[in-house]
Design an enzyme around this catalytic site. Structure first.
Site, PDB file in Angstrom:
ATOM      1  N   HIS A   1       2.376  20.371  -4.494  1.00  0.00           N
ATOM      2  CA  HIS A   1       3.795  20.140  -4.183  1.00  0.00           C
ATOM      3  C   HIS A   1       3.935  19.319  -2.887  1.00  0.00           C
ATOM      4  CE1 HIS A   1       4.552  24.140  -6.509  1.00  0.00           C
ATOM      5  NE2 HIS A   1       4.114  23.175  -7.289  1.00  0.00           N
TER       6      HIS A   1
ATOM      7  N   HIS B   1      -2.649  21.082 -14.321  1.00  0.00           N
ATOM      8  CA  HIS B   1      -3.499  20.565 -13.245  1.00  0.00           C
ATOM      9  C   HIS B   1      -4.892  20.171 -13.740  1.00  0.00           C
ATOM     10  CE1 HIS B   1      -0.289  21.802 -10.731  1.00  0.00           C
ATOM     11  NE2 HIS B   1      -0.467  23.079 -10.983  1.00  0.00           N
TER      12      HIS B   1
ATOM     13  N   HIS C   1       9.751  20.158 -12.982  1.00  0.00           N
ATOM     14  CA  HIS C   1       8.667  20.642 -12.120  1.00  0.00           C
ATOM     15  C   HIS C   1       7.307  20.136 -12.608  1.00  0.00           C
ATOM     16  CE1 HIS C   1       6.795  22.951  -8.984  1.00  0.00           C
ATOM     17  NE2 HIS C   1       5.839  23.217  -9.876  1.00  0.00           N
TER      18      HIS C   1
ATOM     19  N   ASP D   1       4.550  18.249 -10.389  1.00  0.00           N
ATOM     20  CA  ASP D   1       3.117  18.581 -10.333  1.00  0.00           C
ATOM     21  C   ASP D   1       2.260  17.355 -10.642  1.00  0.00           C
ATOM     22  OD1 ASP D   1       3.288  21.283  -9.656  1.00  0.00           O
ATOM     23  OD2 ASP D   1       3.262  21.967 -11.739  1.00  0.00           O
TER      24      ASP D   1
HETATM   25 ZN   LIG Z   1       3.802  23.262  -9.382  1.00  0.00          ZN
END
Ligand SMILES: [Zn+2]
Length: 320
Positions: A94, A279, A252, A256
Site C-alpha cells: 500500500h 500478490h 483495492h 495492490d
Molecule cells: Zn492490499
C-alpha cells in the site's frame, strides 16, 4: 513546455525529472499481521536511490532492504521483502502504491518493526503524508520500464497479464467471490497522481470474518480490525460506515497491483490486467517479464510517456 524528441544531452530540460520528498515525515500505527505498533519515517533520497527500506531497530549492517521484485520473500497475504540477513518488512504494497501513484522515484523508508503500519487499510494516509512533506523534482531524468510484448502468468482460474501500450500506465482488474457483498466486480484506471489519489488510494483492504480465526491461528491478521479493513461475514459487510465506493473491493485490487508492480524498481509504461490475481501472481508476472529480455526495455521517460494511452488492449475490455 517540453519539446518532445529533441536530444538535450546531459541536462534534464527535454525529459521528465525524478522526484523525491521535500522533507522527512513520520507516522505510527499497527502492523496488520504482526499486531505490533510500528513507527515509520519517510525520508528524501538522492537520485537513482529508488525506494529503500531501513529497519532502525536492527544493527546497521543488515538493516537495508531495497523495494525490488527480487527481494520478495513471501506473498501469501501481503507482499513481504527481505534481504540476505533475513531482515524483512511486510505489507509494503500500500505504501509502494502511494509512491508509484503520486510519482515519487526516490525515498528511504525508516521503520522500527517488521511491517508497514496498515493505517486505515488503504493508501490514502500515505498519500496525505507525502503531500504534507511536499514533493520536489531532482536534477536527474526519470527512467522507466517499457513493456514491449504481452506477458502472461496463470494459476488455475487466476491470471495476470502485461501488455505494451502507446504510453502511460494503466491497470484493470476483475474479481469474483461467492459472497454477494463482493460478487463480480471489474474496474480499470489510467494511473496519474490525480486519478490515483481520487479513485484508488482510499480503497481499503478486505477480509472474510470466517477466515480471520484461521489467519490468527497461523500468526497472521493480529492487528486486523474494523478500523483498518472491510470485514465481510457471509453476504454482509460488518463495518457500520459501509463502503467508500460501490466497488471498493476491486479498486483495492488495483491499488495492490500498482504497489506490487512498483517492485520493478521504476515506473512502468504498459497495461496490467488481473483476473482474480493477488500478490503471488503479481510477483510471478514481474519475474516472468524481467526474465525475457525481448519483453521490456529500460529507458529515459519522455513527456509523451506521461500522456495516458486511452485505447486498452481489446481483450481486456472490462465486462461490467
Ligand atoms: Zn492490499
Amino acid at each position: 513546455m517540453f519539446i518532445v524528441g529533441k536530444d538535450s544531452s546531459k541536462d534534464t530540460r527535454g525529459g521528465v525529472r525524478q522526484r523525491t520528498l521535500k522533507s522527512a515525515i513520520g507516522c505510527t500505527g499497527i502492523g496488520l499481521h504482526c499486531g505490533m505498533r510500528v513507527g515509520m519515517t519517510l525520508h528524501p533520497a538522492e537520485p537513482d536511490t529508488g525506494i529503500v527500506f531501513r529497519r532502525s531497530d536492527i544493527a546497521a549492517k543488515g538493516a537495508v532492504i531495497p523495494a525490488l521484485w527480487s527481494h520478495v520473500v513471501d506473498t501469501r497475504l501481503c507482499t513481504v521483502i527481505g534481504n540476505e540477513d533475513r531482515v524483512v518488512v511486510g505489507t509494503v504494497e500500500h505504501l509502494l502504491a502511494a509512491f508509484s501513484g503520486i510519482g515519487i522515484d526516490n525515498a528511504v523508508v525508516e521503520i522500527n518493526g517488521p511491517e508497514v503500519p496498515v493505517m486505515d487499510g488503504s493508501a490514502a494516509p500515505f498519500v496525505f503524508l507525502m503531500e504534507c512533506a511536499g514533493i520536489c523534482e531532482q536534477n536527474a531524468r526519470r527512467r522507466i520500464l517499457r513493456v514491449h510484448k504481452k506477458v502472461q502468468v496463470r494459476e488455475g482460474d487466476k491470471c495476470a497479464v502485461l501488455y505494451p501500450t502507446g504510453g502511460g500506465f494503466s491497470v484493470g482488474c476483475e474479481i469474483s467471490f461467492p459472497s454477494r457483498a463482493v460478487a463480480r466486480q471489474s474496474h480499470g484506471v489510467t494511473v496519474s497522481p490525480s486519478v490515483f489519489t481520487a479513485e484508488i488510494s482510499r480503497a481499503r483492504t478486505f477480509g472474510f470474518l470466517e477466515e480471520v480465526a484461521q489467519m490468527r491461528a497461523a500468526g497472521l491478521a493480529r492487528g486486523g480490525a474494523l478500523d483498518n479493513a472491510i470485514v465481510i461475514s457471509g453476504d454482509r459487510i460488518l463495518n457500520e460506515e459501509g463502503l467508500r465506493f460501490d466497488n471498493e473491493f476491486v479498486r483495492h485490487k488495483i491499488l495492490d497491483a500498482i504497489g506490487d508492480l512498483y517492485l520493478a524498481g521504476r515506473p512502468m509504461i504498459g497495461h496490467f490486467h488481473g483476473y482474480c490475481s493477488g500478490h503471488a501472481l503479481n510477483n510471478r508476472l514481474l519475474r516472468t517479464l524481467l526474465a525475457d529480455g525481448d519483453a521490456w526495455s529500460e529507458e529515459e521517460m519522455t513527456p509523451a510517456d506521461l500522456v495516458p494511452f486511452q485505447r486498452w488492449p481489446e481483450e481486456t475490455v472490462l465486462s461490467a
